[in-house]
Design a protein around this motif. Sequence first.
Motif, short mmCIF file in Angstrom:
data_model
loop_
_atom_site.label_atom_id
_atom_site.label_comp_id
_atom_site.label_asym_id
_atom_site.label_seq_id
_atom_site.Cartn_x
_atom_site.Cartn_y
_atom_site.Cartn_z
N ASP A 30 0.95 -0.84 -0.14
CA ASP A 30 -0.02 -0.28 0.03
C ASP A 30 0.72 0.94 -0.16
O ASP A 30 0.35 2.05 -0.62
CB ASP A 30 -1.22 0.28 1.13
CG ASP A 30 -2.04 -1.13 0.91
OD1 ASP A 30 -2.18 -1.77 0.27
OD2 ASP A 30 -2.73 -1.70 2.14
N VAL A 31 1.94 0.68 0.17
CA VAL A 31 2.55 2.63 0.20
C VAL A 31 4.24 2.32 -0.13
O VAL A 31 5.21 3.27 -0.29
CB VAL A 31 3.29 2.50 1.71
CG1 VAL A 31 2.05 2.75 3.19
CG2 VAL A 31 4.41 1.58 2.64
N GLU A 32 3.99 1.19 -1.38
CA GLU A 32 5.29 0.67 -1.82
C GLU A 32 5.51 2.11 -2.70
O GLU A 32 6.48 2.55 -3.13
CB GLU A 32 5.06 -0.17 -2.58
CG GLU A 32 6.20 -0.71 -4.24
CD GLU A 32 6.20 -1.93 -4.99
OE1 GLU A 32 7.06 -1.53 -5.24
OE2 GLU A 32 5.45 -2.69 -4.25
N GLN A 33 4.39 2.84 -3.86
CA GLN A 33 4.31 3.75 -4.69
C GLN A 33 5.16 5.12 -4.16
O GLN A 33 5.31 5.97 -4.27
CB GLN A 33 3.16 4.15 -5.69
CG GLN A 33 2.95 2.92 -6.80
CD GLN A 33 1.28 3.18 -6.73
OE1 GLN A 33 0.59 3.56 -6.37
NE2 GLN A 33 1.49 3.61 -8.24
N TYR A 34 4.55 5.39 -2.35
CA TYR A 34 5.24 7.09 -1.39
C TYR A 34 6.27 7.50 -1.76
O TYR A 34 7.25 7.64 -1.80
CB TYR A 34 3.64 6.55 -0.29
CG TYR A 34 4.71 7.97 0.29
CD1 TYR A 34 4.48 8.86 0.13
CD2 TYR A 34 5.85 7.39 1.41
CE1 TYR A 34 5.14 10.36 1.18
CE2 TYR A 34 6.35 8.37 2.16
CZ TYR A 34 5.99 9.79 2.07
OH TYR A 34 5.86 11.04 2.75
N PHE A 37 12.03 -2.86 1.80
CA PHE A 37 11.70 -2.65 0.15
C PHE A 37 13.32 -2.27 -0.23
O PHE A 37 13.46 -1.26 0.92
CB PHE A 37 10.25 -1.20 -0.16
CG PHE A 37 9.35 -1.55 -0.19
CD1 PHE A 37 9.03 -2.74 -1.02
CD2 PHE A 37 8.52 -1.47 1.32
CE1 PHE A 37 7.45 -3.22 -0.65
CE2 PHE A 37 7.14 -1.48 0.64
CZ PHE A 37 6.81 -2.73 -0.10
N ILE A 38 13.18 -2.49 -1.63
CA ILE A 38 15.07 -1.21 -1.71
C ILE A 38 14.54 -0.53 -3.40
O ILE A 38 13.77 -1.44 -4.01
CB ILE A 38 15.44 -2.61 -2.25
CG1 ILE A 38 16.81 -3.08 -1.28
CG2 ILE A 38 17.22 -1.63 -2.96
CD1 ILE A 38 17.30 -4.98 -0.85
N LEU A 89 11.03 -1.29 6.01
CA LEU A 89 11.98 -0.46 6.29
C LEU A 89 11.54 0.01 5.10
O LEU A 89 11.59 -0.72 4.19
CB LEU A 89 13.43 -1.30 7.25
CG LEU A 89 12.92 -2.01 8.28
CD1 LEU A 89 14.26 -3.57 7.93
CD2 LEU A 89 13.24 -1.19 9.20
N VAL A 90 13.22 1.02 4.81
CA VAL A 90 12.45 1.23 3.01
C VAL A 90 14.58 2.02 2.46
O VAL A 90 14.94 3.00 4.06
CB VAL A 90 11.71 2.32 2.42
CG1 VAL A 90 11.55 3.49 2.89
CG2 VAL A 90 12.59 2.70 1.09
N HIS A 91 15.25 1.37 1.91
CA HIS A 91 16.79 2.03 1.65
C HIS A 91 16.63 2.18 -0.18
O HIS A 91 15.76 1.61 -0.76
CB HIS A 91 17.34 2.16 2.44
CG HIS A 91 18.00 0.48 1.52
ND1 HIS A 91 17.73 -0.39 2.18
CD2 HIS A 91 19.42 0.34 0.93
CE1 HIS A 91 18.25 -1.39 0.93
NE2 HIS A 91 19.36 -1.44 0.30
#
Length: 223
Positions: A108-112, A208-209, A171-173
């Motif tokens: 749900d938050v991938e695009q953001y 997410f990377i 997490l995201v980077h």
Amino acid sequence: MPITDWPASERPREKLLEQGAQALSDAELLAIFLRTGVAGKTAVDLAQDLLVEFGSLRALLKADQEGFCQAKGLGLAKYAQLQAVLEMGRRHLEEGVRRGQLIQNPKDVEQYLALKMREYPFEIFGCVFLDNQHRVICFEEMFRGTINSANVHPREVLRKAMELNAAALILVHNHPSGCTEPSQADQMITQRLKQVLELIDVRILDHFIVGDRVVSMAERGMV
């Protein structure tokens, strides 16, 4: 031949209304934005020329005011219109990570997250903190690094999770190189954070990377 003389199924606007925006090529989408062509060229012809001139749709959308306005068929009015469209897109995506927003799936938050992280020339490591019902508490950029790496300190993530009373994290980077294949270091820090956060019953839902595309480490079985 003007676009109005084309078969209805080939006209960009009619094609979008019938098949959806995803069915259109970059040139067709850009042609709808342009609305009109120039002498001797339809809007689609002009769009194709602009994509060649800038190299890609993304490069055109990222162009500065001077570079954009110098291109044939563009100008200040089109530049202002484009900036408004891009900002509306950003705000639309941001609504998905507003405080209190329910996240039923990390996707749900991938695009953001992709939009947020993709343009940095250096590595950024961030977290979406969620409550025990998986509603968004906030998104935080936790660490900034060089072009190659970011020093991620698990104790700082732990401290922030406790401060916010978070129950779960996404997490995201980013990888400024564009390559999104998870590195050994990515896997190690994910597992280290998972171990540390389990001490306070906080789950990591995904990592997410972001690069040329977005890779979910959870989908790879690495979370």
